[in-house]
Design a protein around this motif. Structure first.
Motif, short mmCIF file in Angstrom:
data_model
loop_
_atom_site.label_atom_id
_atom_site.label_comp_id
_atom_site.label_asym_id
_atom_site.label_seq_id
_atom_site.Cartn_x
_atom_site.Cartn_y
_atom_site.Cartn_z
N ARG A 1 36.82 47.36 36.76
CA ARG A 1 37.68 47.11 37.74
C ARG A 1 38.80 46.32 37.00
N LYS B 1 47.32 43.96 49.22
CA LYS B 1 46.42 44.90 48.80
C LYS B 1 47.06 45.50 47.68
N ARG C 1 45.33 42.71 45.21
CA ARG C 1 44.38 42.89 45.08
C ARG C 1 43.61 43.96 43.91
N LEU C 2 44.34 45.24 44.02
CA LEU C 2 43.87 46.55 43.36
C LEU C 2 44.51 46.15 41.76
N LYS D 1 40.29 42.37 41.94
CA LYS D 1 40.17 42.09 42.73
C LYS D 1 39.48 42.81 44.39
N GLN D 2 39.62 44.05 44.15
CA GLN D 2 39.48 45.21 45.42
C GLN D 2 38.85 46.47 43.97
N THR D 3 37.90 46.72 44.12
CA THR D 3 37.76 48.21 43.98
C THR D 3 38.76 49.22 45.42
#
Length: 280
Positions: free
Chosen positions: A9, A40, A43-44, A48-50
């Motif tokens: 990720r 967002k 995070r991407l 930290k976010q899928t």
């Protein structure tokens, strides 16, 4: 979350950042083009976010490189194929995952497994399986289709009686004592295990609590021939197919098998756990 999944990720996030900088955009600029919060984007890019498929398609368009959407989706598919979230797999209940297990078992001649906290699904009684599914549905807050899941699990066990199959399982002695169901159900489950010792298609080893170990049993896993390893975590189920990883799990299984007892010795440990229920 597994380290390998997180690494994948992070790598995908780094690729998103690379595409953004190549387009001459900062985080605020790409967020404005996408209509997203700046957080967002962060995070991407930091893993930290899928992202979803829609996120990746939109990102490729926003950075002026729609042709890279296929590459990004391929990276995501690889992650999700190897690391399958329980939330998605069990969205409609447990039956579908059990049907998949039936198909994988049918395609396999030898299954090797290790369980350290519960009885392997292939050896579970209907009552024991029912409690496993009910507890899991409650914990994961998914559709409770327990009876359909139990029927599928029991149907999978028909493979135990097919000539030419081999089911080699190691069970940590503590699993014999783990009380995840009422006493009478647990007793019936241990009786079932006793009946499987000596079956020509089943090799059941119990790893005693006092055994000398070359390696501690960190978690359970199943090896399907030499083509697939399945590992369960709280959040994901990992389907591992690369030869190096399979060889690593085979070595872990063999080292643990050295410490297991079989036949009459295994029956003795199962019987001792069974007897303890009468005095609990």
């Amino acid at each position: 979350m597994s380290t390998d999944f997180q690494s994948s990720r992070v790598a995908l996030g780094a690729r998103l950042r690379e595409l953004r900088t190549e387009a001459g955009l900062d985080g605020k600029g790409v967020a404005e083009r996408l209509g997203w919060q700046r957080s967002k984007v962060s995070r991407l890019e930091n893993g930290k976010q899928t992202p979803t498929v829609a996120d990746l398609t939109a990102w490729a368009a926003a950075v002026g490189n729609p042709g890279c959407a296929g590459e990004l989706k391929g990276r995501l598919t690889g992650m999700e194929t190897q690391y399958r979230s329980w939330r998605r797999q069990l969205a409609g209940g447990h039956r579908a995952r059990q049907e998949l297990a039936i198909a994988e078992t049918a395609a396999t001649q030898t299954i090797r497994g290790l369980e350290i906290a519960r009885i392997p699904g292939l050896f579970q009684t209907a009552d024991y399986a029912r409690h496993v599914f009910q507890a899991n549905a409650s914990f994961r807050q998914v559709t409770n289709d327990t009876e359909a899941a139990v029927r599928a699990r029991i149907r999978r066990q028909e493979a135990l009686y097919e000539p030419g199959r081999l089911f080699r399982f190691l069970v940590w002695e503590s699993a014999l004592h783990m009380r995840i169901c009422p006493r009478d159900v647990h007793a019936g489950q241990l009786d079932r295990l006793l009946s499987l010792v000596g079956l020509d298609t089943v090799e059941l080893g119990i790893i005693p609590l006092h055994a000398d170990l070359r390696r501690t049993p960190a978690h359970g896993f199943w090896i399907y021939d030499q083509r697939l390893v399945i590992v369960e975590t709280i959040g994901n189920e990992m389907w591992l197919e690369d030869t190096e990883t399979i060889a690593l799990y085979e070595r872990a299984w063999e080292w643990l098998a050295e410490s297991a007892v079989y036949g009459a010795a295994a029956q003795h440990l199962i019987g001792r756990a069974r007897g303890s229920l009468d005095h609990a």
